[in-house]
Motif scaffolding. Structure first.
Motif, PDB file in Angstrom:
ATOM      1  N   GLN A   1     -29.014  34.440  51.660  1.00 26.12           N
ATOM      2  CA  GLN A   1     -29.538  34.419  53.015  1.00 26.12           C
ATOM      3  C   GLN A   1     -28.508  33.906  54.010  1.00 26.12           C
ATOM      4  O   GLN A   1     -28.293  34.489  55.063  1.00 26.12           O
ATOM      5  CB  GLN A   1     -30.728  33.477  52.962  1.00 26.12           C
ATOM      6  CG  GLN A   1     -31.596  33.484  54.151  1.00 26.12           C
ATOM      7  CD  GLN A   1     -32.707  32.483  53.910  1.00 26.12           C
ATOM      8  OE1 GLN A   1     -33.191  32.329  52.794  1.00 26.12           O
ATOM      9  NE2 GLN A   1     -33.107  31.794  54.947  1.00 26.12           N
ATOM     10  N   VAL A   2     -27.840  32.812  53.640  1.00 25.46           N
ATOM     11  CA  VAL A   2     -26.846  32.225  54.532  1.00 25.46           C
ATOM     12  C   VAL A   2     -25.636  33.147  54.654  1.00 25.46           C
ATOM     13  O   VAL A   2     -25.174  33.442  55.754  1.00 25.46           O
ATOM     14  CB  VAL A   2     -26.416  30.829  54.025  1.00 25.46           C
ATOM     15  CG1 VAL A   2     -25.299  30.273  54.899  1.00 25.46           C
ATOM     16  CG2 VAL A   2     -27.606  29.888  54.015  1.00 25.46           C
TER      17      VAL A   2
ATOM     18  N   ILE B   1     -30.752  32.642  59.006  1.00 24.99           N
ATOM     19  CA  ILE B   1     -30.315  31.647  58.031  1.00 24.99           C
ATOM     20  C   ILE B   1     -31.434  30.650  57.746  1.00 24.99           C
ATOM     21  O   ILE B   1     -31.712  30.311  56.595  1.00 24.99           O
ATOM     22  CB  ILE B   1     -29.060  30.912  58.549  1.00 24.99           C
ATOM     23  CG1 ILE B   1     -27.866  31.866  58.505  1.00 24.99           C
ATOM     24  CG2 ILE B   1     -28.787  29.657  57.735  1.00 24.99           C
ATOM     25  CD1 ILE B   1     -26.602  31.303  59.094  1.00 24.99           C
TER      26      ILE B   1
ATOM     27  N   ALA C   1     -28.879  35.166  64.225  1.00 18.53           N
ATOM     28  CA  ALA C   1     -28.256  34.785  62.959  1.00 18.53           C
ATOM     29  C   ALA C   1     -28.816  33.459  62.461  1.00 18.53           C
ATOM     30  O   ALA C   1     -29.130  33.307  61.275  1.00 18.53           O
ATOM     31  CB  ALA C   1     -26.747  34.706  63.124  1.00 18.53           C
TER      32      ALA C   1
ATOM     33  N   GLY D   1     -26.959  36.903  69.681  1.00 16.48           N
ATOM     34  CA  GLY D   1     -26.426  37.024  68.318  1.00 16.48           C
ATOM     35  C   GLY D   1     -26.534  35.724  67.552  1.00 16.48           C
ATOM     36  O   GLY D   1     -26.958  35.702  66.388  1.00 16.48           O
ATOM     37  N   VAL D   2     -26.185  34.607  68.206  1.00 23.61           N
ATOM     38  CA  VAL D   2     -26.242  33.304  67.541  1.00 23.61           C
ATOM     39  C   VAL D   2     -27.685  32.976  67.147  1.00 23.61           C
ATOM     40  O   VAL D   2     -27.958  32.583  66.012  1.00 23.61           O
ATOM     41  CB  VAL D   2     -25.677  32.195  68.457  1.00 23.61           C
ATOM     42  CG1 VAL D   2     -25.990  30.820  67.898  1.00 23.61           C
ATOM     43  CG2 VAL D   2     -24.181  32.367  68.624  1.00 23.61           C
TER      44      VAL D   2
ATOM     45  N   TYR E   1     -25.959  36.211  56.963  1.00 23.83           N
ATOM     46  CA  TYR E   1     -26.000  36.058  58.419  1.00 23.83           C
ATOM     47  C   TYR E   1     -24.775  35.340  58.976  1.00 23.83           C
ATOM     48  O   TYR E   1     -24.581  35.282  60.174  1.00 23.83           O
ATOM     49  CB  TYR E   1     -27.268  35.303  58.832  1.00 23.83           C
ATOM     50  CG  TYR E   1     -28.478  36.196  58.846  1.00 23.83           C
ATOM     51  CD1 TYR E   1     -28.751  36.979  59.978  1.00 23.83           C
ATOM     52  CD2 TYR E   1     -29.320  36.297  57.760  1.00 23.83           C
ATOM     53  CE1 TYR E   1     -29.843  37.812  60.001  1.00 23.83           C
ATOM     54  CE2 TYR E   1     -30.415  37.142  57.781  1.00 23.83           C
ATOM     55  CZ  TYR E   1     -30.671  37.888  58.904  1.00 23.83           C
ATOM     56  OH  TYR E   1     -31.758  38.725  58.934  1.00 23.83           O
ATOM     57  N   LEU E   2     -23.947  34.762  58.081  1.00 20.95           N
ATOM     58  CA  LEU E   2     -22.822  33.966  58.547  1.00 20.95           C
ATOM     59  C   LEU E   2     -21.822  34.754  59.394  1.00 20.95           C
ATOM     60  O   LEU E   2     -21.391  34.277  60.450  1.00 20.95           O
ATOM     61  CB  LEU E   2     -22.124  33.309  57.353  1.00 20.95           C
ATOM     62  CG  LEU E   2     -21.590  31.911  57.634  1.00 20.95           C
ATOM     63  CD1 LEU E   2     -22.626  31.051  58.313  1.00 20.95           C
ATOM     64  CD2 LEU E   2     -21.101  31.255  56.357  1.00 20.95           C
TER      65      LEU E   2
ATOM     66  N   ALA F   1     -22.287  37.315  61.350  1.00 24.04           N
ATOM     67  CA  ALA F   1     -22.872  37.541  62.680  1.00 24.04           C
ATOM     68  C   ALA F   1     -22.871  36.248  63.480  1.00 24.04           C
ATOM     69  O   ALA F   1     -22.550  36.237  64.671  1.00 24.04           O
ATOM     70  CB  ALA F   1     -24.290  38.073  62.544  1.00 24.04           C
ATOM     71  N   LEU F   2     -23.213  35.139  62.803  1.00 26.15           N
ATOM     72  CA  LEU F   2     -23.257  33.849  63.492  1.00 26.15           C
ATOM     73  C   LEU F   2     -21.876  33.491  64.025  1.00 26.15           C
ATOM     74  O   LEU F   2     -21.713  33.124  65.195  1.00 26.15           O
ATOM     75  CB  LEU F   2     -23.754  32.763  62.529  1.00 26.15           C
ATOM     76  CG  LEU F   2     -23.849  31.361  63.119  1.00 26.15           C
ATOM     77  CD1 LEU F   2     -24.890  31.310  64.200  1.00 26.15           C
ATOM     78  CD2 LEU F   2     -24.166  30.336  62.051  1.00 26.15           C
TER      79      LEU F   2
END
Lengths: 303, 333
Positions: free
Chosen positions: B299-300, A122, A118, A114-115, B303-304, B306-307
């Protein structure tokens, strides 16, 4: 007849790539007792690095080797940062049972996946991009007929063969390879004979990282590159490893080619939608008839 | 002996009932304070809570790691949608029926999975999670492929509006989900405290000792799968009633979301399951709250969440494997 040849050649070149993926899984399983579900996430990440290098004007081969190295470094880092602290925690109550000791590293590897996905989203945006092949993707021409086997297929098959030979030599002829096999066989005994098992574990992760990065570089020219694009390859690689025997490198190669052929023939003779059901069928048949896999050893960890 | 155990059963049921009633009261109170958007989010929390409970029972209690809960949710969702569209059944009939159909799916899965352990089980269920949704495209005429089957919770019956006033659409979603979540909570907390729960925990902790104590553990493992699949199917049925049942509604990432929620909250506890579900559902909103002050590209911010949830998952597993609810757990053992 032409369809048959096309399926056969596509099966060979895909099978070679799946063999690499399965080999990566087997190396970490033998070295660390973990099925690494983040493996193709790592491969995706290093393929993006290669893709960025190529976009910035570097040659394919520079990008190729940088990707392999970064795959190895990433694999080693993940072991040191996540998996080693995890295995040192075995005394904790949650990890006290055998079933949870098997489950928790899988959960951790899913977190890593997952990391990585993601982060890739980004850094490199979500839109798909293509990835170049170092050789032509048109079939060879023999006596005016275009064969379904391309020079890129030839490149894939030969580079995978070379990799497999190097890996075999590494495991059988070098001291580190011997230490790794000893660790896989019995960690306690290996430790007592002076092998630094922590280090061999990290090396397993690094080799597996490089092998799967190679698989990523070889498969993206025929698909596209996006943060999730290699998820399916992992599923196929896992099935291939189970088919061949999760603790057998030779089995991984055999399983990879079997899966390559199954997928290719299903795609050519039926519809691509049946591919997943075919994979599931192969997996279930093997798990029911021969759970340790075709070449898996009998006393390997229970299924 | 019999008298004692009967007494025990009663007191277990009573504790679970009180717990459930407190839960319902708390949700109703909080729900009344929320605006429409957050009422919808709270409904999603209740729906996914049922799915997370299925992971808690299967992985946390009986020690079997499945990545295919999303596929079982899809079974529940498609059953409900087909029953409601083709047979014009009310959702109050269709949802319980689809719990039965997902229990049957769980039985089949359990028979196949009872002999698998650890990563083998995880991998196989992951393949199943990928393969099941493709059936929707294989049998287009029944499942309508990627387009999916539109279903929703509809409107409240007249008597309900007369009694409590006209609820908003999101509020009605919340009221539909609540009784099902309450039943699931009641069952789960009963199972955990009962003999069955102890048996499942002992399967997780030591298979040899368990079977030597006379427990038929492969039968119990299948039983866990059936119960856990019923929970997942119920959750999936309600999840689809948010508007659409289709392959895109039940992706593999849904299975991973349930697992993340269960681990973050504390994989062995029901309270943990609820805390974890609240975290994963509201995390994107909380991140947005913090990020309003920063200029970040789309974009950031896409996905943030999930990150951050994946980072939390790794940190939980490495640093505090018992999860948020873990501290309480240690006292109880």
């Amino acid at each position: 007849m032409n369809t048959f040849l096309a399926a056969l050649s596509s099966g060979t070149s895909r099978g070679a790539i799946f063999a690499l993926v399965a080999l990566g899984l087997v190396i970490v399983w033998r070295g660390a007792g973990i099925v690494n579900f983040a493996q193709m996430g790592q491969a995706m990440f290093s393929t993006y690095i290669a893709s960025t290098l190529i976009t910035n004007g570097n040659s394919y081969w520079i990008a190729f080797f940088v990707a392999l190295i970064s795959g190895a470094v990433l694999g080693a880092l993940l072991d040191i940062l996540v998996m080693r602290p995890l295995s040192n925690k075995k005394q904790s109550e949650l990890l006290s049972s055998e079933s949870m000791r098997a489950a928790v590293p899988v959960i951790a590897s899913l977190g890593i996946l997952g990391v990585l996905q993601a982060l890739a989203g980004i850094i490199w945006a979500a839109e798909e991009r293509g990835f170049p092949a170092p050789a032509k993707q048109e079939g060879f021409t023999v006596a005016g007929n275009v064969l379904p086997f391309t020079s890129f297929d030839l490149f894939v098959v030969s580079i995978v063969t070379v990799t497999l030979i190097i890996t075999t030599l590494f495991f059988t002829k070098t001291g580190i390879g011997l230490a790794m096999r000893a660790t896989a066989l019995n960690q306690e005994v290996a430790k007592l004979s002076g092998i630094r098992t922590n280090r061999t574990r990290t090396i397993s992760w690094a080799i597996s990282g490089a092998a799967s990065s190679l698989a990523g570089l070889l498969i993206t020219p025929t698909s596209n590159l996006s943060p999730n694009s290699l998820d399916l390859v992992l599923i196929v690689g896992f099935t291939a490893a189970v088919v061949g025997g999760l603790d057998s490198p030779a089995g991984a190669v055999l399983g990879g080619f079997i899966l390559g052929m199954v997928i290719s023939f299903v795609t050519f003779y039926s519809t691509p939608e049946d591919v997943f059901l075919a994979i599931l069928a192969v997996l279930l048949i093997v798990l029911i008839i021969r759970p340790r896999g075709i070449l898996g050893s009998k006393d390997a960890r229970r299924v | 002996m019999r008298a004692v155990s009967n007494h025990n059963k009663k007191s277990i049921a009573r504790t679970s009932l009180i717990r459930t009633l407190l839960f319902v009261a708390a949700i109703l109170l909080v729900g009344a304070q929320f605006d429409a958007y957050n009422q919808g989010q709270l409904a999603v929390v209740l729906i996914l809570f049922i799915g997370v409970l299925s992971v808690t029972l299967l992985t946390g209690i009986s020690g079997q790691l499945s990545l295919g809960q999303g596929a079982l949710m899809a079974v529940g969702g498609y059953s409900t949608a087909l029953l409601m569209i083709n047979y014009k059944l009310s959702l109050w009939v269709a949802v319980p029926l689809s719990v039965i159909s997902s229990a049957i799916a769980g039985l089949l899965l359990g028979i196949a999975a009872a002999r698998l352990r650890g990563p083998y089980l995880a991998g196989t269920t992951l393949v199943i999670a990928l393969a099941i949704p493709t059936i929707a495209n294989r049998f287009m005429s029944v499942f309508k492929g990627d387009e999916g089957l539109p279903v929703d919770v509809g409107y409240p019956p007249q008597w309900f509006s007369n009694l409590f006033g006209e609820p908003g659409y999101e509020q009605w979603q919340l009221y539909v989900a609540l009784p099902f979540a309450a039943i699931a909570l009641f069952f789960a907390s009963n199972i955990l405290k009962s003999r069955t729960g102890r048996m499942w925990r002992s399967i997780r902790d030591n298979e040899t000792a368990t079977s030597l104590s006379g427990v038929n553990f492969s039968r119990q493992k299948i039983y866990v799968f059936v119960i856990s699949s019923s929970f997942a199917g119920l959750s999936g049925a309600l999840y689809g009633l948010r508007g659409l049942v289709g392959p895109s509604v039940y992706p593999v990432s849904l299975s991973l979301l349930l697992l993340t929620a269960a681990v973050l909250g504390g994989i062995r506890s029901i309270t943990g399951a609820f805390i974890g579900t609240v975290i994963v559902v509201f995390l994107p909103d909380w991140i947005d709250l913090v990020l309003v002050n920063f200029e970040l590209s789309e974009q950031v911010s896409n996905y943030l969440p999930a990150l951050i949830s994946s980072l939390l998952l790794i940190l939980t597993v490495v640093i505090n494997p018992a999860g948020v609810a873990g501290t309480r757990l240690h006292k109880h053992k």
